[in-house]
Design an enzyme around this catalytic site. Structure first.
Site, PDB file in Angstrom:
ATOM      1  N   CYS A  86       0.837  -1.209   0.000  1.00  0.00           N
ATOM      2  CA  CYS A  86       0.000   0.000   0.000  1.00  0.00           C
ATOM      3  C   CYS A  86       0.870   1.257   0.000  1.00  0.00           C
ATOM      4  O   CYS A  86       1.507   1.553  -0.992  1.00  0.00           O
ATOM      5  CB  CYS A  86      -0.973  -0.058   1.180  1.00  0.00           C
ATOM      6  SG  CYS A  86      -2.363   1.062   0.999  1.00  0.00           S
ATOM      7  N   HIS A 203      -3.646  -5.676   1.060  1.00  0.00           N
ATOM      8  CA  HIS A 203      -2.931  -5.860   2.329  1.00  0.00           C
ATOM      9  C   HIS A 203      -2.847  -7.332   2.714  1.00  0.00           C
ATOM     10  O   HIS A 203      -3.751  -7.844   3.381  1.00  0.00           O
ATOM     11  CB  HIS A 203      -3.658  -5.111   3.437  1.00  0.00           C
ATOM     12  CG  HIS A 203      -3.468  -3.636   3.399  1.00  0.00           C
ATOM     13  ND1 HIS A 203      -2.412  -3.008   4.021  1.00  0.00           N
ATOM     14  CD2 HIS A 203      -4.192  -2.660   2.814  1.00  0.00           C
ATOM     15  CE1 HIS A 203      -2.493  -1.697   3.811  1.00  0.00           C
ATOM     16  NE2 HIS A 203      -3.571  -1.453   3.082  1.00  0.00           N
ATOM     17  N   GLU A 205      -1.091  -8.642   4.996  1.00  0.00           N
ATOM     18  CA  GLU A 205      -0.985  -8.804   6.464  1.00  0.00           C
ATOM     19  C   GLU A 205      -2.365  -8.757   7.126  1.00  0.00           C
ATOM     20  O   GLU A 205      -2.515  -9.148   8.271  1.00  0.00           O
ATOM     21  CB  GLU A 205      -0.047  -7.736   7.055  1.00  0.00           C
ATOM     22  CG  GLU A 205      -0.640  -6.354   7.312  1.00  0.00           C
ATOM     23  CD  GLU A 205      -0.819  -5.505   6.048  1.00  0.00           C
ATOM     24  OE1 GLU A 205      -0.656  -6.030   4.936  1.00  0.00           O
ATOM     25  OE2 GLU A 205      -1.137  -4.304   6.193  1.00  0.00           O
TER      26      GLU A 205
END
Lengths: 228, 739
Positions: A86, A203, A205
């Site tokens: 990002c 994302h 994560e």
């Protein structure tokens, strides 16, 4: 084997990324502060998501001047693995470690929700744990994820297999409607020519734990582990 | 500049009453000077002093075994959740600023409440927003809504707190005075809680964070008067937010707390330096000597009055430990923030402010604050005549709705009921990687890292109900928010509240307020959910009409085992659908009456709080035994809307249902009645017997009403809709109006 997560002022996915590496994958992970000039012998450097320096001028535009970026540049040029998620992707583009730019979403709004992405290249060290053309669900959360590159640049990306992820629909079709932000060629993630620097808007994560309802992201980190 | 002479007229212009002006002279033993008058006027404004509400607020249940601080004692409520952790949470309004400058008004509302959380040492893990606007088909509403959403989104997204839940309602009464309430929730280790206190003679006092400018001077006073045409000219009273500075402030603050370098800390919100110095001093029974020349300024030639009253954002007052000054300064410097010693703590109960070597104000700290010298008023009240006038029970004269398919789609697409993804997709709701149940369900659920626990959070208030019956309407707000968190598997444990009302000096408004507080008290006692704090926002009126009384409840629920989190939507073919609770002919105050007949009247649904509590306890018992597949509360739009929501709420896997309802009164009223204490649950066939036994043993009224499955919602022989039709009405209407 050691991961470093860079903290810029305004990074806000630093802890999230650290948590996955340290607590889910149990690998040695350290924070690196943007004013540092020592990469502490990390094997992989991650630039996390967030709003470095408030993204007030242009996303990532100020972060590239942080002292640590000089070191990361060197590190990458010597073949070190660098991944930008990002805002991290935006910083990598601003730093010219990756080609192209990320501009305002075509909606002109911040957009946060799950999207589908297709693994276009599973031969990179970041995606080797995925099947070719596998469709993944991943969350996005950005206002400026509209990837742009000129025609020559785009051709080079294709010629060198640098496109890693593309936005797609549930069935893997690369369509206009499945593109959340207007990115050229539905691009969600790319790497550099030598395949050691990777940037993506979704994302991973945020989708690496069962409790969060989705583990499609964790294999990105596992791919890296297996390639080290 | 020569300071104006302080006269009675000037005091009036500052919003003080004659009585209050006399009291100031008495406290000081002399006439206040101009700076001192400014200090008293903001500190004794409604916004800071709670002068017209505090007496009633004290009647709320404010203690409980989990509460680590009492309501009002600190910047936010603090609730022990075990494992050495506590949850800090609070809700606050930013209504007037948002009405004149929606973007900055809402953004700084988020900033203010986040600071309240992290000054306690807690890292914010969630934000919620409770919004009220005027007529949906109105250009101004669209402008306000989009400005507010962008303000909340830009601030929260950049700061890195997920905005996970909230509510939005549209009613004419909010046309000129929108409501923007923001709740923040944080986690703190119990051994690292910071206090908003100043003590210890000689301890250094720092100002940290952004520089001080002229923005927001008299913001607190502005919040304490009605909105008028002139309010537009007060746009300069609205502060400007900088979420990036706030993020840095968060990290630096948590670092100095962790390193145990400070005695106390308080954020600077309303009334800036004067508020933070007086409140921390009063709590520590001490005073301060402050040199205003040392305050970093953003504009030249600011005088003492302006510096003390400025509401520039992203600032904190830090009371350091003597001898640790350089470490404190270093920590803030690491994050490129100002950190300047501006004075010291003194033993006496007085605040001394110097500028250009001269003493500009000398005020006893305790005289300025709530619980000290700030006035406390008991206002007169009287039941307004509209309450009885609108209380009709029988609506049978209204024409019957014939096409139920159309009717349910119309309700599903109403701005009050339809899905709000247009809004929450502009909020980052996944940052922090704790969001287990995302926006759009009954309540949001966040896991607590490094534990086996999770919390559920929700805001709730049906202003229409509270308008028609303030006492019961508020009880319902508490009950519904409790039911909402219980549907996820969370035990309701505490609330925060944001009380949005009109002008308290009007008897009918004060009656609404008193009734609401009493209703809240009764409900919170029965649910064992003490009030941990909150915010009162009066003067929400303009053009001679007030907003619907809107006491927003922010509910905190605790899930002890993350393996038993339940979502609202139907999941598997052949699961059995049960409806808990009885459906009564209660159409008064409903969304149905409003949408189809444009009526806001009637008796609102009844509620038996003890029965509600039993329903919640039984529901939790069922969830914790793993017997429930889904649980969804029945509220606005009644059983028909709730069933439709159960079918389409999971966008990735929508699923139909076949339902048979035994409708023992008018079908349209039955389908859309908003009777309380109802929950739709789905259970596996194999568990049905066990579930039925537990429900019977607990004396919960229930009916088996149908089965999950297929790609249509079929209710008796009067509703038959495809999932696609429901999806389109529910998901696509809001953006069509406001996008």
């Amino acid at each position: 084997m050691k991961f470093g997560v860079v903290i810029f002022p305004g990074s806000n996915c630093d802890y999230d990324t650290y948590y996955v590496l340290k607590h889910m994958l149990k690998v040695e992970t350290v924070f690196l502060f943007h004013k540092d000039t020592d990469l502490q012998n990390c094997d992989v450097i991650i630039l996390p998501g967030g709003f470095s320096f408030g993204d007030y001028l242009r996303t990532g535009a100020i972060a590239k001047f942080s002292p640590i970026m000089k070191e990361i540049n060197e590190f990458a040029k010597n073949g070190g693995y660098v991944m930008g998620i990002c805002n991290g992707f935006q910083i990598l583009c601003e730093s010219e470690l990756l080609p192209g730019v990320l501009t305002m979403n075509t909606s002109l709004r911040f957009q946060c929700y799950d999207v589908y992405v297709k693994v276009i290249n599973n031969k990179s060290p970041f995606t080797s744990e995925y099947q070719f053309n596998e469709v993944l669900t991943m969350p996005i959360a950005h206002g400026e994820g509209n990837y742009f590159i000129d025609d020559d640049g785009l051709k080079a990306l294709y010629d060198n297999d640098q496109i890693i992820l593309k936005y797609c629909d549930q069935d893997g079709n690369i369509t206009f409607d499945a593109n959340p932000n207007g990115s050229v060629s539905n691009i969600a993630g790319i790497c550099n020519k030598s395949k050691n620097v990777f940037g993506l808007m979704p994302h991973p994560e945020r989708c690496s734990e069962q409790i969060l309802g989705n583990t499609d992201g964790i294999r990105i980190f596992q791919s890296l582990l297996n390639n080290l | 500049m020569r300071e104006p002479e302080v006269t009675f007229e000037l005091a009036l212009q500052h919003g003080l009453t004659e009585e209050e002006f006399e009291r100031i002279k008495e406290i000081l033993g002399r006439n206040p000077n101009f700076t001192e008058l400014g200090c008293f006027s903001v500190m004794w404004s409604e916004h800071c002093s709670y002068k017209n509400s505090i007496a009633l607020l004290k009647t709320l249940p404010r203690t409980g075994k989990r509460l680590l601080v009492q309501a009002g004692e600190e910047n936010a409520g603090l609730v022990d959740i075990g494992d050495g952790l506590a949850i800090a949470f609070k809700i606050e309004s930013h209504n007037h600023p948002s009405a004149v400058e929606p973007y900055q008004g809402a953004a700084t509302g988020v900033g203010g409440i986040l600071r309240d959380i992290f000054t306690m040492g807690a890292r914010p893990i969630a934000a919620l927003d409770s919004l009220r606007f005027g007529k949906p088909d109105d250009a101004k509403t669209k402008f306000l809504l989009n400005g507010v959403i962008k303000g909340i989104g830009d601030y929260g997204n950049c700061f890195g707190v997920p905005t996970v839940a909230g509510e939005v309602y549209f009613e004419e009464s909010y046309q000129d005075n929108c409501l923007v309430n923001v709740m923040a929730v944080g986690v703190v280790r119990v051994d690292r809680i910071a206090k908003a206190v100043a003590k210890g003679k000689g301890n250094p006092v720092f100002i940290v964070g952004s520089a001080t400018g002229r923005d927001g001077i008299h913001g607190a006073t502005f919040a304490s008067e009605e909105l008028t045409e002139e309010s537009e000219t007060k746009r300069s009273n609205v502060q400007v937010g900088d979420p990036f500075a706030e993020k840095l402030l968060l990290e630096a603050t948590l670092e100095v707390i962790k390193k145990d370098l400070i005695v106390g800390i308080q954020d600077m919100g309303a009334a800036g330096i004067i508020c933070s110095t007086s409140e921390t001093s009063a709590r520590g029974k001490s005073g301060m000597r402050i040199n205003l020349d040392l305050v970093p300024l953003r504009e030249k030639d600011m005088n003492a009055y302006e510096i003390l009253l400025s509401e520039s954002q992203e600032r904190m007052l830090v009371i350091g430990k003597k001898g640790r000054e350089s470490e404190i300064i270093e920590t803030f410097k690491k994050w490129d923030l100002n950190c300047v010693i501006i004075g010291e703590v003194i033993e006496e109960d007085k605040l001394e402010f110097y500028k250009d070597g001269k003493l500009k104000a000398l005020i006893p700290a305790s005289s300025l604050v709530v619980g000290g010298g700030a006035p406390v008023y008991y206002r007169e009240y009287e039941k307004p005549e509209y309450v009885d006038r609108l209380q009709r029970k029988d609506f049978n004269d209204l024409p019957k709705i014939e096409d139920f398919n159309k009717a349910i789609l119309k309700l599903l697409s109403s701005p009050n009921i339809s899905n709000k993804s247009y809004i929450y997709h502009q909020y980052d709701y996944t940052v922090g990687t704790n969001t287990v149940i995302i926006p759009g369900c009954d309540a949001a659920v966040l896991r607590i890292k490094n534990t086996n626990k999770a919390i559920a959070v929700k805001t709730d208030c049906n202003g229409r109900y509270v308008y028609l019956n303030p006492r019961r309407g508020t009880q319902i707000a508490v009950a519904e928010s409790a039911r909402n968190v219980a549907c996820t598997g969370a035990t309701p444990i505490a609330i925060t509240n944001c009380l949005n009302f009109g002008n308290p000096y009007k008897k009918d408004i004060y009656w609404q307020f008193k009734e609401a507080i009493e209703g809240m008290s009764e409900a919170c006692k029965i649910f064992d959910t003490p009030v941990t704090g909150g915010n009162v926002s009066f003067y929400n009126e303009s053009n001679n009409y007030a907003v619907y009384p809107t006491p927003v409840i922010g509910m905190l629920g605790l899930i002890d085992d993350i393996n038993f989190i339940t979502s609202s939507y139907f999941k598997n073919d052949d699961d059995v659908i049960l409806l808990l609770g009885k459906t009564y002919n209660e159409i008064g105050g409903s969304e149905f009456l409003k949408i189809f007949f444009d009526k806001v009247e009637g008796e609102i649904p009844d509620i038996d709080l003890y029965y509600e509590k039993r329903t919640i306890d039984t529901l939790l018992d069922l969830i914790r035994r793993g017997l429930i597949v889904s649980a969804h509360d029945v509220s606005d739009g009644g059983i028909a809307v709730a069933l439709a929501e159960c079918c389409v709420m999971n966008r990735k896997k929508q699923i139909g249902a076949v339902v048979n309802l035994n409708m023992d009164f008018r079908e349209d009223f039955f389908l859309f009645s908003e009777s309380q204490s109802r929950v739709i649950i789905s259970v596996r066939k194999s568990d049905l017997e066990k579930v039925v036994k537990i429900l019977k043993d607990s004396e919960i009224y229930f009916k088996e009403i149908g089965k999950v499955g297929g790609d249509r919602l079929i209710i008796n022989d009067i509703i038959n809709l495809s999932l696609k039709e429901i999806h389109n009405a529910y998901y696509e209407s809001f953006e069509k109006i406001f996008g």
